[in-house]
Design a protein around this motif. Structure first.
Motif, PDB file in Angstrom:
ATOM      1  N   ASP A 120      -8.360  -2.775   1.209  1.00 55.49           N
ATOM      2  CA  ASP A 120      -8.513  -2.448  -0.210  1.00 55.49           C
ATOM      3  C   ASP A 120      -9.567  -1.373  -0.427  1.00 55.49           C
ATOM      4  O   ASP A 120      -9.363  -0.428  -1.194  1.00 55.49           O
ATOM      5  CB  ASP A 120      -8.885  -3.701  -1.009  1.00 55.49           C
ATOM      6  CG  ASP A 120      -7.659  -4.469  -1.460  1.00 55.49           C
ATOM      7  OD1 ASP A 120      -6.549  -3.920  -1.351  1.00 55.49           O
ATOM      8  OD2 ASP A 120      -7.808  -5.611  -1.914  1.00 55.49           O
ATOM      9  N   GLU A 121     -10.706  -1.541   0.251  1.00 57.73           N
ATOM     10  CA  GLU A 121     -11.794  -0.575   0.080  1.00 57.73           C
ATOM     11  C   GLU A 121     -11.403   0.804   0.621  1.00 57.73           C
ATOM     12  O   GLU A 121     -11.661   1.836  -0.015  1.00 57.73           O
ATOM     13  CB  GLU A 121     -13.058  -1.068   0.786  1.00 57.73           C
ATOM     14  CG  GLU A 121     -13.702  -2.296   0.160  1.00 57.73           C
ATOM     15  CD  GLU A 121     -13.091  -3.599   0.632  1.00 57.73           C
ATOM     16  OE1 GLU A 121     -13.579  -4.657   0.224  1.00 57.73           O
ATOM     17  OE2 GLU A 121     -12.122  -3.558   1.413  1.00 57.73           O
TER      18      GLU A 121
ATOM     19  N   ARG B 180       0.921   2.697  -3.287  1.00 59.85           N
ATOM     20  CA  ARG B 180      -0.413   2.838  -3.886  1.00 59.85           C
ATOM     21  C   ARG B 180      -1.173   4.045  -3.343  1.00 59.85           C
ATOM     22  O   ARG B 180      -1.861   4.737  -4.098  1.00 59.85           O
ATOM     23  CB  ARG B 180      -1.214   1.557  -3.624  1.00 59.85           C
ATOM     24  CG  ARG B 180      -2.647   1.597  -4.102  1.00 59.85           C
ATOM     25  CD  ARG B 180      -3.330   0.277  -3.794  1.00 59.85           C
ATOM     26  NE  ARG B 180      -4.766   0.344  -3.999  1.00 59.85           N
ATOM     27  CZ  ARG B 180      -5.609  -0.623  -3.680  1.00 59.85           C
ATOM     28  NH1 ARG B 180      -5.151  -1.743  -3.156  1.00 59.85           N
ATOM     29  NH2 ARG B 180      -6.905  -0.481  -3.884  1.00 59.85           N
ATOM     30  N   VAL B 181      -1.055   4.286  -2.042  1.00 55.94           N
ATOM     31  CA  VAL B 181      -1.806   5.372  -1.407  1.00 55.94           C
ATOM     32  C   VAL B 181      -0.880   6.571  -1.212  1.00 55.94           C
ATOM     33  O   VAL B 181       0.054   6.513  -0.407  1.00 55.94           O
ATOM     34  CB  VAL B 181      -2.382   4.920  -0.047  1.00 55.94           C
ATOM     35  CG1 VAL B 181      -3.163   6.064   0.600  1.00 55.94           C
ATOM     36  CG2 VAL B 181      -3.272   3.697  -0.219  1.00 55.94           C
TER      37      VAL B 181
ATOM     38  N   TYR C  11       0.796  -1.228   0.000  1.00 61.60           N
ATOM     39  CA  TYR C  11       0.000   0.000   0.000  1.00 61.60           C
ATOM     40  C   TYR C  11       0.833   1.285   0.000  1.00 61.60           C
ATOM     41  O   TYR C  11       0.322   2.342  -0.370  1.00 61.60           O
ATOM     42  CB  TYR C  11      -0.944   0.011   1.210  1.00 61.60           C
ATOM     43  CG  TYR C  11      -2.058  -0.998   1.096  1.00 61.60           C
ATOM     44  CD1 TYR C  11      -3.196  -0.717   0.359  1.00 61.60           C
ATOM     45  CD2 TYR C  11      -1.963  -2.244   1.703  1.00 61.60           C
ATOM     46  CE1 TYR C  11      -4.222  -1.642   0.239  1.00 61.60           C
ATOM     47  CE2 TYR C  11      -2.971  -3.177   1.592  1.00 61.60           C
ATOM     48  CZ  TYR C  11      -4.104  -2.869   0.854  1.00 61.60           C
ATOM     49  OH  TYR C  11      -5.114  -3.797   0.725  1.00 61.60           O
TER      50      TYR C  11
ATOM     51  N   CYS D  71      -7.495   6.946  -2.271  1.00 64.97           N
ATOM     52  CA  CYS D  71      -6.905   7.270  -3.574  1.00 64.97           C
ATOM     53  C   CYS D  71      -7.849   8.125  -4.413  1.00 64.97           C
ATOM     54  O   CYS D  71      -7.417   9.071  -5.088  1.00 64.97           O
ATOM     55  CB  CYS D  71      -6.548   5.986  -4.323  1.00 64.97           C
ATOM     56  SG  CYS D  71      -5.133   5.106  -3.641  1.00 64.97           S
ATOM     57  N   GLU D  72      -9.128   7.778  -4.382  1.00 69.00           N
ATOM     58  CA  GLU D  72     -10.104   8.562  -5.144  1.00 69.00           C
ATOM     59  C   GLU D  72     -10.183   9.986  -4.605  1.00 69.00           C
ATOM     60  O   GLU D  72     -10.305  10.953  -5.366  1.00 69.00           O
ATOM     61  CB  GLU D  72     -11.480   7.891  -5.072  1.00 69.00           C
ATOM     62  CG  GLU D  72     -11.591   6.597  -5.860  1.00 69.00           C
ATOM     63  CD  GLU D  72     -11.361   6.799  -7.347  1.00 69.00           C
ATOM     64  OE1 GLU D  72     -11.745   7.864  -7.869  1.00 69.00           O
ATOM     65  OE2 GLU D  72     -10.779   5.903  -7.986  1.00 69.00           O
TER      66      GLU D  72
ATOM     67  N   ALA E  99      -8.342   1.960   0.994  1.00 67.35           N
ATOM     68  CA  ALA E  99      -7.289   2.509   0.133  1.00 67.35           C
ATOM     69  C   ALA E  99      -7.889   3.124  -1.124  1.00 67.35           C
ATOM     70  O   ALA E  99      -7.448   4.188  -1.587  1.00 67.35           O
ATOM     71  CB  ALA E  99      -6.284   1.418  -0.232  1.00 67.35           C
ATOM     72  N   GLU E 100      -8.895   2.462  -1.675  1.00 70.34           N
ATOM     73  CA  GLU E 100      -9.539   2.979  -2.883  1.00 70.34           C
ATOM     74  C   GLU E 100     -10.222   4.316  -2.607  1.00 70.34           C
ATOM     75  O   GLU E 100     -10.153   5.253  -3.414  1.00 70.34           O
ATOM     76  CB  GLU E 100     -10.560   1.959  -3.399  1.00 70.34           C
ATOM     77  CG  GLU E 100     -11.094   2.263  -4.789  1.00 70.34           C
ATOM     78  CD  GLU E 100     -10.012   2.243  -5.851  1.00 70.34           C
ATOM     79  OE1 GLU E 100     -10.155   2.999  -6.833  1.00 70.34           O
ATOM     80  OE2 GLU E 100      -9.024   1.499  -5.699  1.00 70.34           O
TER      81      GLU E 100
ATOM     82  N   ARG F 280      -0.916   6.457 -10.736  1.00 74.67           N
ATOM     83  CA  ARG F 280      -1.925   5.474 -10.344  1.00 74.67           C
ATOM     84  C   ARG F 280      -1.611   4.077 -10.856  1.00 74.67           C
ATOM     85  O   ARG F 280      -2.277   3.122 -10.496  1.00 74.67           O
ATOM     86  CB  ARG F 280      -3.308   5.904 -10.848  1.00 74.67           C
ATOM     87  CG  ARG F 280      -3.861   7.093 -10.095  1.00 74.67           C
ATOM     88  CD  ARG F 280      -5.190   7.530 -10.661  1.00 74.67           C
ATOM     89  NE  ARG F 280      -6.212   6.502 -10.555  1.00 74.67           N
ATOM     90  CZ  ARG F 280      -6.913   6.257  -9.457  1.00 74.67           C
ATOM     91  NH1 ARG F 280      -6.672   6.931  -8.358  1.00 74.67           N
ATOM     92  NH2 ARG F 280      -7.849   5.322  -9.455  1.00 74.67           N
TER      93      ARG F 280
END
Length: 461
Positions: A96-97, A29-30, A26, A103-104, A99-100, A147
């Motif tokens: 995961d949720e 990713r984040v 992560y 990120c959004e 992090a999404e 991304r």
């Protein structure tokens, strides 16, 4: 909820501390811009720094790494804030949720900031159409690159992670993975490790589910274990364990003919199961996506998962249209293998055999008897075939004998295999395969055991 701090950010940090091995997945990713609060952003920067250096993620390590003025931050201390984050991390969303979402949110902030700057340039007349187009193109390219997930891990970094795991095992005194609880199977199959997808294949009624329950209970003494079944409800599964532990006949339980002493024995047996981290989920939704959701929710709730048992792979819907039974099983195994690797959880699938096993006039069990055969073997980390020849002899071969000589032959084999089971290693990724071993079988306890022990061990019930 921690007053004055964003819930999503706090919950994400708390979950990260509970699932420490995920930091490297992560941290790239984040982005830190996803954190709108100075405290949570600073802590995330500290987590990423620890992950990059190969240091274990922990509250003490973050206390040394993160520099914050606690008075200005309005927190008692970094450790107390982190503990509060961990307590808050009990919602329905997984890493995961969350992090999404982060990120959004970071993406929207970046786009909004860029659009504002662009509008200001246009309003002020500081940029022409060509420059605006170039700026926009560069911004979108950078956004796409940021991304895009990082691909690959260097062999050096992988080695550092392996060494870290070995050091942790030496420090805690725990060996890598799980043993089987039966010494002869440890010798035959080796250890069950994180990310394994294993198959336990055998005929119906020969004790696959009973063996899986015993294995789950054995692992559950150390880590939480989840059994997902489309065949038996939790109360039914537990009652079999209670019968085994108490010695009360399962037939008497089903017929409701138990006496007061037997009822008390069942109550005592249930008290013995208190604290055992073995959990059951009955569902008629065996889609592969739902199985993944159940495992993620389980890890989120318990903070760890020692193993997942799926009873049976024949019931799984791989969510691929127009597949026959064999193709369904093959596709399900392919997806379970990927899921085990992705979630870093051992997944143990129970599989049935085709009618050819009973049609054949011998007491052998072969990989080709299973649905998918060699194709499912190729997808698994290990495959063990198990059966009790005594049952086939009693149910099929002795009643079906065409001559007295043949009947006597089968009766002789029945005596040889009485209260015995055979386990065959059809695949072992980290060791030799093709070998077999025998174990004992206790019908009253519905449990398998090492022949040297003379009976089932308590934690295998």
């Amino acid at each position: 909820m921690i007053d004055g701090f964003p819930d999503i950010e706090c919950e994400f940090l708390g979950l990260m501390l509970q699932d420490k091995t995920s930091i490297n997945a992560y941290r790239t990713r984040v982005p830190e811009e996803a954190f709108t609060n100075h405290v949570t952003r600073t802590i995330w920067q500290g987590m990423c720094a620890l992950g990059a250096s190969g240091t274990d993620l922990s509250v003490p390590a973050l206390r040394e790494t993160v520099t914050l003025n606690v008075e200005q931050a309005r927190i008692p201390s970094v450790p107390s804030f982190l503990m509060a984050c961990m307590q808050q991390a009990k919602g329905d969303l997984g890493l995961d949720e969350l992090a999404e979402i982060l990120c959004e949110r970071a993406l929207k902030t970046q786009i909004s900031t860029f659009a504002g700057d662009l509008m200001k340039k246009i309003t002020d007349g500081r940029a022409g159409a060509e420059e605006i187009a170039l700026d926009g193109s560069a911004f979108l390219a950078n956004l796409a690159a940021a991304r895009r997930p990082v691909v690959g891990q260097s062999i050096h970094d992988a080695g550092k992670e392996a060494i870290r795991q070995m050091e942790e095992a030496q420090r805690t005194g725990q060996t890598r993975g799980h043993d089987w609880g039966i010494r002869s199977l440890d010798d035959l199959m080796g250890r069950i490790v994180m990310g394994d997808f294993g198959l336990l294949i055998g005929p119906s009624g020969h004790g696959k589910s009973a063996f899986a329950r015993g294995l789950a209970n054995h692992i559950a003494k150390r880590e939480p274990v989840l059994t997902i079944s489309a065949e038996e409800a939790p109360a039914d599964i537990s009652m079999k364990d209670l019968s085994a532990r108490s010695g009360v006949s399962s037939q008497a339980i089903e017929a409701n003919t138990i006496n007061e002493a037997e009822f008390e024995a069942l109550v005592v047996a249930n008290q013995q199961q208190h604290g055992l981290q073995s959990f059951f989920e009955y569902t008629d939704d065996m889609r592969i996506s739902n199985i993944e959701a159940l495992i993620r929710a389980f890890k989120h709730r318990h903070g760890a998962c020692g193993a997942v048992v799926v009873d049976t792979i024949d019931d799984i819907d791989p969510e691929e249209p127009r597949l026959g039974m064999t193709e369904r099983v093959i596709m399900s195994c392919r997806k379970l293998d990927k899921l085990a690797t992705k979630l870093r959880v051992p997944i143990i699938g129970l599989g049935q055999v085709k009618t050819i096993y009973n049609d054949r006039t011998d007491i052998t069990l072969r990989l080709s008897d299973s649905y998918g055969g060699q194709a499912v073997r190729n997808k698994a980390s290990w495959v063990v075939l198990m059966h009790r020849p005594q049952k086939k002899l009693a149910d099929v071969l002795i009643p079906g004998a065409s001559t007295e000589v043949e009947r006597e032959k089968w009766k002789g084999l029945y005596d040889t295999w009485k209260d015995r089971a055979e386990f065959i290693c059809a695949k072992r990724r980290r060791g030799p395969d093709g070998r077999n071993t025998k174990t004992g079988w206790s019908g009253p306890a519905t449990a398998f055991f090492d022949l040297d022990d003379g009976g089932p061990m308590e934690d295998m019930f």
